[in-house]
Design a protein around this motif. Structure first.
Motif, PDB file in Angstrom:
ATOM      1  N   HIS A 185      -6.473  95.532 117.838  1.00 43.51           N
ATOM      2  CA  HIS A 185      -6.022  94.361 117.078  1.00 43.51           C
ATOM      3  C   HIS A 185      -5.438  93.296 118.012  1.00 43.51           C
ATOM      4  CE1 HIS A 185      -4.758  92.219 113.490  1.00 43.51           C
ATOM      5  NE2 HIS A 185      -3.529  92.107 113.984  1.00 43.51           N
ATOM      6  N   GLY A 186      -4.675  93.717 119.001  1.00 45.62           N
ATOM      7  CA  GLY A 186      -4.122  92.758 119.953  1.00 45.62           C
ATOM      8  C   GLY A 186      -5.196  92.087 120.809  1.00 45.62           C
ATOM      9  N   ALA A 187      -6.265  92.831 121.129  1.00 46.65           N
ATOM     10  CA  ALA A 187      -7.354  92.244 121.917  1.00 46.65           C
ATOM     11  C   ALA A 187      -8.048  91.132 121.135  1.00 46.65           C
ATOM     12  CB  ALA A 187      -8.354  93.333 122.303  1.00 46.65           C
ATOM     13  N   TYR A 188      -8.286  91.358 119.871  1.00 47.75           N
ATOM     14  CA  TYR A 188      -8.941  90.317 119.068  1.00 47.75           C
ATOM     15  C   TYR A 188      -8.018  89.116 118.843  1.00 47.75           C
ATOM     16  CZ  TYR A 188     -12.636  93.680 118.230  1.00 47.75           C
ATOM     17  OH  TYR A 188     -13.661  94.567 118.401  1.00 47.75           O
ATOM     18  N   GLN A 189      -6.729  89.348 118.742  1.00 52.98           N
ATOM     19  CA  GLN A 189      -5.800  88.220 118.645  1.00 52.98           C
ATOM     20  C   GLN A 189      -5.805  87.392 119.933  1.00 52.98           C
ATOM     21  OE1 GLN A 189      -2.133  90.262 117.540  1.00 52.98           O
ATOM     22  NE2 GLN A 189      -2.267  89.422 115.455  1.00 52.98           N
ATOM     23  N   LEU A 190      -5.849  88.078 121.079  1.00 53.25           N
ATOM     24  CA  LEU A 190      -5.936  87.364 122.354  1.00 53.25           C
ATOM     25  C   LEU A 190      -7.243  86.586 122.458  1.00 53.25           C
ATOM     26  CD1 LEU A 190      -4.800  86.811 125.185  1.00 53.25           C
ATOM     27  CD2 LEU A 190      -5.914  88.931 125.945  1.00 53.25           C
ATOM     28  N   MET A 191      -8.310  87.154 121.962  1.00 54.38           N
ATOM     29  CA  MET A 191      -9.604  86.486 121.994  1.00 54.38           C
ATOM     30  C   MET A 191      -9.599  85.227 121.129  1.00 54.38           C
ATOM     31  SD  MET A 191     -13.277  88.164 121.036  1.00 54.38           S
ATOM     32  CE  MET A 191     -12.916  89.558 122.115  1.00 54.38           C
ATOM     33  N   ARG A 192      -8.904  85.285 119.985  1.00 55.88           N
ATOM     34  CA  ARG A 192      -8.840  84.115 119.114  1.00 55.88           C
ATOM     35  C   ARG A 192      -8.125  82.949 119.799  1.00 55.88           C
ATOM     36  NH1 ARG A 192      -5.213  84.525 113.811  1.00 55.88           N
ATOM     37  NH2 ARG A 192      -3.680  84.650 115.490  1.00 55.88           N
ATOM     38  N   ILE A 193      -7.157  83.253 120.647  1.00 58.48           N
ATOM     39  CA  ILE A 193      -6.443  82.203 121.376  1.00 58.48           C
ATOM     40  C   ILE A 193      -7.233  81.754 122.608  1.00 58.48           C
ATOM     41  CG2 ILE A 193      -4.313  81.661 122.617  1.00 58.48           C
ATOM     42  CD1 ILE A 193      -2.915  83.748 120.866  1.00 58.48           C
ATOM     43  N   PHE A 194      -7.869  82.731 123.268  1.00 60.72           N
ATOM     44  CA  PHE A 194      -8.530  82.461 124.547  1.00 60.72           C
ATOM     45  C   PHE A 194      -9.763  81.577 124.380  1.00 60.72           C
ATOM     46  CE2 PHE A 194     -10.317  83.863 128.681  1.00 60.72           C
ATOM     47  CZ  PHE A 194      -9.178  83.635 129.444  1.00 60.72           C
ATOM     48  N   ALA A 195     -10.517  81.775 123.301  1.00 58.63           N
ATOM     49  CA  ALA A 195     -11.766  81.025 123.126  1.00 58.63           C
ATOM     50  C   ALA A 195     -11.534  79.530 122.943  1.00 58.63           C
ATOM     51  CB  ALA A 195     -12.556  81.609 121.959  1.00 58.63           C
ATOM     52  N   PRO A 196     -10.693  79.090 121.986  1.00 60.05           N
ATOM     53  CA  PRO A 196     -10.506  77.641 121.835  1.00 60.05           C
ATOM     54  C   PRO A 196      -9.650  77.009 122.918  1.00 60.05           C
ATOM     55  CG  PRO A 196      -9.133  78.806 120.261  1.00 60.05           C
ATOM     56  CD  PRO A 196      -9.976  79.845 120.933  1.00 60.05           C
ATOM     57  N   ALA A 197      -8.764  77.794 123.535  1.00 56.41           N
ATOM     58  CA  ALA A 197      -7.880  77.223 124.554  1.00 56.41           C
ATOM     59  C   ALA A 197      -8.520  77.167 125.936  1.00 56.41           C
ATOM     60  CB  ALA A 197      -6.582  78.037 124.632  1.00 56.41           C
ATOM     61  N   GLY A 198      -9.493  78.043 126.216  1.00 58.60           N
ATOM     62  CA  GLY A 198     -10.113  78.068 127.536  1.00 58.60           C
ATOM     63  C   GLY A 198     -11.593  77.784 127.523  1.00 58.60           C
ATOM     64  N   GLY A 199     -12.337  78.507 126.701  1.00 58.02           N
ATOM     65  CA  GLY A 199     -13.789  78.395 126.741  1.00 58.02           C
ATOM     66  C   GLY A 199     -14.312  77.052 126.279  1.00 58.02           C
ATOM     67  N   ILE A 200     -13.887  76.595 125.114  1.00 58.90           N
ATOM     68  CA  ILE A 200     -14.428  75.341 124.569  1.00 58.90           C
ATOM     69  C   ILE A 200     -14.030  74.124 125.404  1.00 58.90           C
ATOM     70  CG2 ILE A 200     -14.396  73.816 122.552  1.00 58.90           C
ATOM     71  CD1 ILE A 200     -14.201  76.294 120.805  1.00 58.90           C
TER      72      ILE A 200
END
Length: 224
Positions: free
Chosen positions: A55-70
């Protein structure tokens, strides 16, 4: 399709071109790193037996994608287009540039429209009391999309390095050599494309040694 970069009418200055090129490289490499981290997070979340870690990994992914990838993807696209518009390469002169732009747009669409939605749904499914049965198919499709993004960025990097059908012509040293009369004569003797009208002609007798002259005056025979 041209074999060499076209000559544009408007160019960046050298300092501006280097700054934009440096920014493009930084954003492209940063985006590749972001996608690699996203893949690692997805693999860890899928393989772990710890519900809290998943659950924590998916929460980190939700933050990481719009803040870094996009942001990195958008900035990489903008700087790449700027380099194409104001440098001799041109925007639509070479197929490898078109493929790079299409791949980068596909990465942006997949990240903003697919990965982010999967992250929200996986967070809900992995939470306490969530629908655990819906999680495995979401994990599978999420991994497929992230792997596609990573492969697309690797292919884009390879296109930037090899530049198929986008050679820059002969090196400067060869051009300087060909510009001299001896270089043109060498090209003409080897079947090169030297221009016989522009080649310098040697004066008559240029290949023969000059006769030696004595520094002492010759004595006259029969002089008194």
């Amino acid at each position: 399709m041209n074999a060499s970069p076209t000559t544009g009418k408007r160019r960046y200055s050298r300092s501006v071109r280097r700054a934009v090129n440096s920014g493009h490289v930084v954003f492209a490499v940063g985006l590749l790193g972001v996608e690699w981290v996203m893949l690692l997070i997805a693999v860890v979340a899928r393989s772990t037996d710890d519900p809290a870690l998943r659950h924590g990994a998916y929460q980190l992914m939700r933050i990481f994608a719009p803040a870094g990838g996009i942001p990195f993807a958008v900035l990489s696209l903008i700087t790449g287009v700027l380099l194409c518009l104001r440098t001799p390469w041109g925007l639509w002169q070479h197929l490898w540039i078109k493929i790079k732009i299409v791949l980068l747009i596909a990465v942006i669409v997949a990240g903003a429209g697919v990965v982010s939605q999967f992250a929200h749904r996986m967070i809900a499914a992995s939470a306490s009391g969530g629908n655990a049965d819906a999680l495995p198919p979401l994990q599978t499709w999420h991994l497929v999309v992230v792997i596609f993004q990573l492969l697309a960025l690797i292919a884009s990097t390879a296109l930037s390095v090899f530049k198929p059908s986008g050679g820059r012509g002969r090196p400067r040293s060869n051009r300087r050599t060909d510009a001299t009369p001896s270089g043109r004569r060498a090209l003409a003797g080897t079947g090169g494309e030297a221009d016989p009208a522009g080649a310098a002609r040697e004066p008559a007798g240029a290949g023969r040694p000059a006769p030696l002259r004595s520094s002492r005056p010759l004595s006259r025979e029969g002089s008194s």
